[in-house]
Design an enzyme around this catalytic site. Sequence first.
Site, PDB file in Angstrom:
ATOM      1  N   GLU A  87       5.382  -4.178   0.441  1.00  0.00           N
ATOM      2  CA  GLU A  87       5.567  -4.267   1.884  1.00  0.00           C
ATOM      3  C   GLU A  87       4.335  -3.770   2.651  1.00  0.00           C
ATOM      4  O   GLU A  87       3.730  -2.775   2.296  1.00  0.00           O
ATOM      5  CB  GLU A  87       6.786  -3.398   2.266  1.00  0.00           C
ATOM      6  CG  GLU A  87       7.077  -3.288   3.737  1.00  0.00           C
ATOM      7  CD  GLU A  87       7.463  -4.614   4.371  1.00  0.00           C
ATOM      8  OE1 GLU A  87       8.348  -5.283   3.846  1.00  0.00           O
ATOM      9  OE2 GLU A  87       6.863  -4.961   5.404  1.00  0.00           O
ATOM     10  N   ASP A 121      -6.401  -3.512   2.932  1.00  0.00           N
ATOM     11  CA  ASP A 121      -5.463  -4.203   2.048  1.00  0.00           C
ATOM     12  C   ASP A 121      -5.287  -3.391   0.769  1.00  0.00           C
ATOM     13  O   ASP A 121      -6.236  -3.216   0.016  1.00  0.00           O
ATOM     14  CB  ASP A 121      -6.012  -5.604   1.733  1.00  0.00           C
ATOM     15  CG  ASP A 121      -4.945  -6.516   1.157  1.00  0.00           C
ATOM     16  OD1 ASP A 121      -3.960  -6.007   0.586  1.00  0.00           O
ATOM     17  OD2 ASP A 121      -5.105  -7.740   1.281  1.00  0.00           O
ATOM     18  N   ARG A 123      -2.971  -4.098  -1.585  1.00  0.00           N
ATOM     19  CA  ARG A 123      -2.142  -4.838  -2.532  1.00  0.00           C
ATOM     20  C   ARG A 123      -2.802  -4.953  -3.908  1.00  0.00           C
ATOM     21  O   ARG A 123      -4.018  -4.906  -4.029  1.00  0.00           O
ATOM     22  CB  ARG A 123      -1.865  -6.250  -1.992  1.00  0.00           C
ATOM     23  CG  ARG A 123      -0.929  -6.226  -0.802  1.00  0.00           C
ATOM     24  CD  ARG A 123      -0.737  -7.584  -0.228  1.00  0.00           C
ATOM     25  NE  ARG A 123      -1.965  -8.125   0.360  1.00  0.00           N
ATOM     26  CZ  ARG A 123      -2.017  -9.243   1.048  1.00  0.00           C
ATOM     27  NH1 ARG A 123      -0.926  -9.948   1.245  1.00  0.00           N
ATOM     28  NH2 ARG A 123      -3.142  -9.663   1.550  1.00  0.00           N
TER      29      ARG A 123
END
Length: 187
Positions: A87, A121, A123
């Site tokens: 998320e 980011d 991720r």
Amino acid sequence: MKIEISEIAQLPTEYGEFLIQAFKEGEKEHLVIFKEPFGDAPIVRVHSECLTGDALGSLKCDCGPQLHFALETIAKEGGLVLYLRQEGRNIGLLNKVNAYALQDQGLDTVEANHQLGFSADERSYEMVEEVLRYFKIEKIRLLTNNPKKIESLEGIEIVERIPIVVRSNRYNEKYLRTKKKKMGHLL
Ligand SMILES: [Zn+2]
């Protein structure tokens, strides 16, 4: 990485009929939504969870329309959506809401993440290789506008990049511009 894998179940949706299978990695549970046949190089969408965009219809980002575009495409042509539970570019829901609050004060998405002590980011895509190996898929056609995602999937042969076409709105125009300018997205 120890991964627990569910059985395969059917999931009829408004986009078409899919099969689903869950992959559990520690505390995180990911989902693979797929439609066969895969062919030689199936279409793959690697989608990171965005609760506000995917489920609430948020206009602050383009995640919802991107997910729907991917499901529509895969319902027609076969392939897989890897729904990764990371998320808010992996900063979690609480931090994402704090980042939104900073954006309400005028910061852009990258500046807000930095202010909270995160990179733009956070991720990771290790799970993608695990899943594709499990499905014995060696080559894919990747559905993405994000060239960084192509780089981070270095263990996988990407034979084609298929762009995702979604419309902007007055709330996410700035966000999409920032993604293009600061994060190298092709829009
Ligand atoms: Zn989103």
